[in-house]
Design an enzyme around this catalytic site. Structure first.
Site, short mmCIF file in Angstrom:
data_model
loop_
_atom_site.label_atom_id
_atom_site.label_comp_id
_atom_site.label_asym_id
_atom_site.label_seq_id
_atom_site.Cartn_x
_atom_site.Cartn_y
_atom_site.Cartn_z
N LYS B 142 0.86 -1.19 0.00
CA LYS B 142 0.00 0.00 0.00
C LYS B 142 0.88 1.23 0.00
O LYS B 142 1.73 1.40 0.87
CB LYS B 142 -0.86 0.02 1.27
CG LYS B 142 -2.16 -0.71 1.15
CD LYS B 142 -3.05 -0.28 2.33
CE LYS B 142 -4.34 -1.02 2.38
NZ LYS B 142 -5.16 -0.55 3.53
N GLU B 184 0.72 -1.62 16.65
CA GLU B 184 0.40 -2.44 15.47
C GLU B 184 0.72 -3.91 15.76
O GLU B 184 0.06 -4.80 15.23
CB GLU B 184 1.16 -1.95 14.24
CG GLU B 184 0.76 -0.56 13.76
CD GLU B 184 -0.64 -0.47 13.11
OE1 GLU B 184 -1.25 -1.51 12.79
OE2 GLU B 184 -1.12 0.67 12.92
N LYS B 226 0.97 -10.03 8.99
CA LYS B 226 0.55 -9.15 7.90
C LYS B 226 0.77 -9.81 6.53
O LYS B 226 -0.08 -9.72 5.65
CB LYS B 226 1.29 -7.82 7.97
CG LYS B 226 0.84 -6.89 6.87
CD LYS B 226 0.90 -5.44 7.19
CE LYS B 226 0.25 -4.63 6.08
NZ LYS B 226 0.54 -3.22 6.16
N HIS B 247 -8.70 1.11 13.60
CA HIS B 247 -8.37 2.18 12.67
C HIS B 247 -9.56 3.07 12.30
O HIS B 247 -9.37 4.21 11.88
CB HIS B 247 -7.75 1.61 11.40
CG HIS B 247 -6.31 1.22 11.57
ND1 HIS B 247 -5.90 0.28 12.50
CD2 HIS B 247 -5.17 1.66 10.96
CE1 HIS B 247 -4.57 0.14 12.42
NE2 HIS B 247 -4.11 0.97 11.51
N HIS B 264 0.29 7.91 14.76
CA HIS B 264 -0.68 6.95 14.22
C HIS B 264 -0.96 5.82 15.22
O HIS B 264 -2.10 5.47 15.50
CB HIS B 264 -0.18 6.40 12.89
CG HIS B 264 -1.07 5.36 12.29
ND1 HIS B 264 -2.34 5.65 11.84
CD2 HIS B 264 -0.91 4.02 12.09
CE1 HIS B 264 -2.91 4.54 11.38
NE2 HIS B 264 -2.06 3.54 11.53
#
Lengths: 366, 366
Positions: B142, B184, B226, B247, B264
């Site tokens: 991404k 994360e 992931k 998110h 973030h």
């Protein structure tokens, strides 16, 4: 109507070429992709929309949200893409939205790139309105914008869901644009389709008079050639390069004239003259073939004269984007109906070919 | 060192996590992709380059051409991409060139997008320098930039050729960034890896002390999770959505604070608190699991307090990019180690979850 299938590793889709497509667009798109999403956008230009917007919308229950790109190469840039992304977002575009690019090559290139990058990629359909866009830029998934440093330096490969080439829309195309666009069909014939060369030699009057049958035939043959090449080499690692016949010198001509004097097809016309001469000098085409193909190109002219210095053309050719690792890649015709990419073209050869082209241009201008 | 394979329909590559990667980068890249091309570019930031530029270059015969992105989210935009394309072109970048993104998540996202669109796509390698980038953004392809209207609204899926996560580089990472990045990994554990949850519960001190073995273990497990998800769903049409646990509300928190207050990972921490509560209310996790996971999140805190109005958070949540066709997609934890995407979350539920989160934040701040 003729239907041409395009099959690449990334996508399968159809190109439809014929009359009456515009008025029946919505059901045709639904047949190609299933139900229309909640939000459909159309990127177009004000002149095209003024002429054809009503016909375009007539088959949609809810008319698509129109986005506009001002005409001209100078708006084919990153700023336009950013502005259009913002407008789409504000109008509620999401990942499921559909974009229709309805216009000439610039609208198609910008629209395709917009679809490629908006939310990391949404679906899109091409409805090209110029001959050039119908036979060339709408097919194959090449999208992008220019940098001040050069054309199409930023972009993506993003295949459309379908392409609708409506011949009726060509009715309002200026004559000069038709003649220029036909150069891509001449190119298609030279590199891959001897029958198309013959057809274009035999039907100059019908084609220039825009007889629907003649146009459909030329468009379909040109698209078929391109679909075939793109299907074998989507990402231009090999075969697809041959589509660049006439483009190495052609791009140089466009760059030297700051994209303001020549239409793309006109630059390609002169670029093909240079490439044909280079091929003749190397013995890949005969003097008879050279004469025959030059005659064909000029039959669809006249093209604007070139008031340019040889040295500038040669210098601009070296900066071309196809020159990976500094090597000069050049597409040479092989007889009529074949072509190949060579990497050993010297600056002297390009100089000689460009000089020949300039001499031709001087002759045709007088 | 640990090696994790990523396999998507578009690409196969490896993620390397361990110590000493930076000083041996050139031969490692050559092992992954074959000979280095003539032009290698590195996109980085001045602070990273000042600290690590020498080590980075030490294994290259010719040092790569450095391009710089100023630190901060506000430079993650189309203007930066255009400027960098122009600089690359002027420095002789061609289709065969290689780009290395060497920095945190912003450098990785911009670098990946730059590689995706420069000349319609060139090859690139990720060398992430923050914990967050190592476990999350550098893996999965991404890429993208922000619009004034929202984060990551423009971008592409473009897989790197390889990812090198050097643990030594984390030595200069501010403590706050490490704590935020670890969220994360907590997320990875919650949605897909119960053993990782247990490991992070049992090794808080070692992980926060940056013991290489502990970091390598957490990074490799997070990347493995992931890679597994991305391999099954490269383009986020289904499974990949579960990576968005925390998110939906997290992005809303970032938007409401104009990306200036929270890192973030910190926004995701609070967003996960909201998602866990919503899951508890729906019965997808027990009160005991809720308490256990909240304790884990806070063990890697503290996170900045939230001085925000509930109504603003709820309003921002509805504009989220994951809401295709207006439906609210929301990731719910299912016990510990599983998650699913639901589409029937009501505004009332989001309000209740956000209120719970704000109460928690008030408690942790006092």
């Amino acid at each position: 109507m003729q239907t041409i299938r395009v099959e690449t590793p990334a996508a399968k889709y159809k190109v439809f070429a014929g009359s009456g497509l515009l008025e029946t667009l919505a059901p045709r798109i639904e047949r190609a992709i299933g139900r229309l999403p909640r939000r459909v956008f159309v990127l177009t230009s004000v002149p095209i929309w003024a002429l054809w917007g009503e016909a375009f919308c007539s088959s949609f229950a809810d008319p698509p949200t129109a986005l506009f790109l001002p005409p001209g190469e100078k708006h084919k840039n990153m700023a336009s893409v950013e502005r259009l992304c913002r407008e789409m977002h504000r109008a509620g575009a999401d990942r499921g939205s559909l974009l229709i690019a309805f216009g000439g090559g610039i609208v198609g290139d910008v629209g395709g790139f917009l679809a490629a990058v908006y939310m990391r990629g949404i679906r899109y359909v091409q409805v090209p309105t110029t001959f050039l866009a119908q036979v060339d830029s709408s097919v194959g998934g090449k999208t992008g914008v220019n940098l001040p440093e050069g054309k199409n330096l930023v972009g993506a490969f993003h295949q459309p869901l379908a392409v609708f080439a409506d011949i009726g829309v060509l009715g309002t195309l200026p004559d000069r644009e038709l003649r220029a666009g036909l150069m891509e069909s001449v190119k298609a014939g030279i590199i891959r389709d001897r029958a198309l060369v013959r057809y274009m030699e035999d039907h100059v009057a019908e084609i220039l008079a825009r007889e629907p049958k003649a146009l459909e035939k030329v468009i379909a043959a040109s698209v078929r050639m391109k679909a075939d090449v793109v299907g074998q080499d989507e990402r231009e690692s090999g075969l697809r390069m041959i589509l660049n016949l006439g483009h190495t010198v052609g791009h140089a001509l466009e760059a030297v004239t700051a994209y303001k004097v020549l239409l793309h097809g006109e630059a390609v016309a002169w670029g093909m003259i240079a490439a044909l001469h280079l091929g003749f000098k190397r013995g890949t085409i005969s003097s008879k073939q050279l004469a025959r193909l030059e005659k064909l190109i000029h039959a669809y002219g006249p093209f604007p004269p070139l008031k340019l210095r040889l040295s500038n053309i040669v210098a601009a050719t070296v900066g071309d984007k196809k020159n990976v690792g500094g090597v000069k890649r050049f597409v040479l015709p092989i007889g009529i109906g074949d072509a190949s990419v060579v990497e050993d073209v010297t600056t002297a050869e390009i100089e000689s070919a460009a000089a020949y082209m300039l001499a031709q241009a001087a002759k045709s201008a007088s």
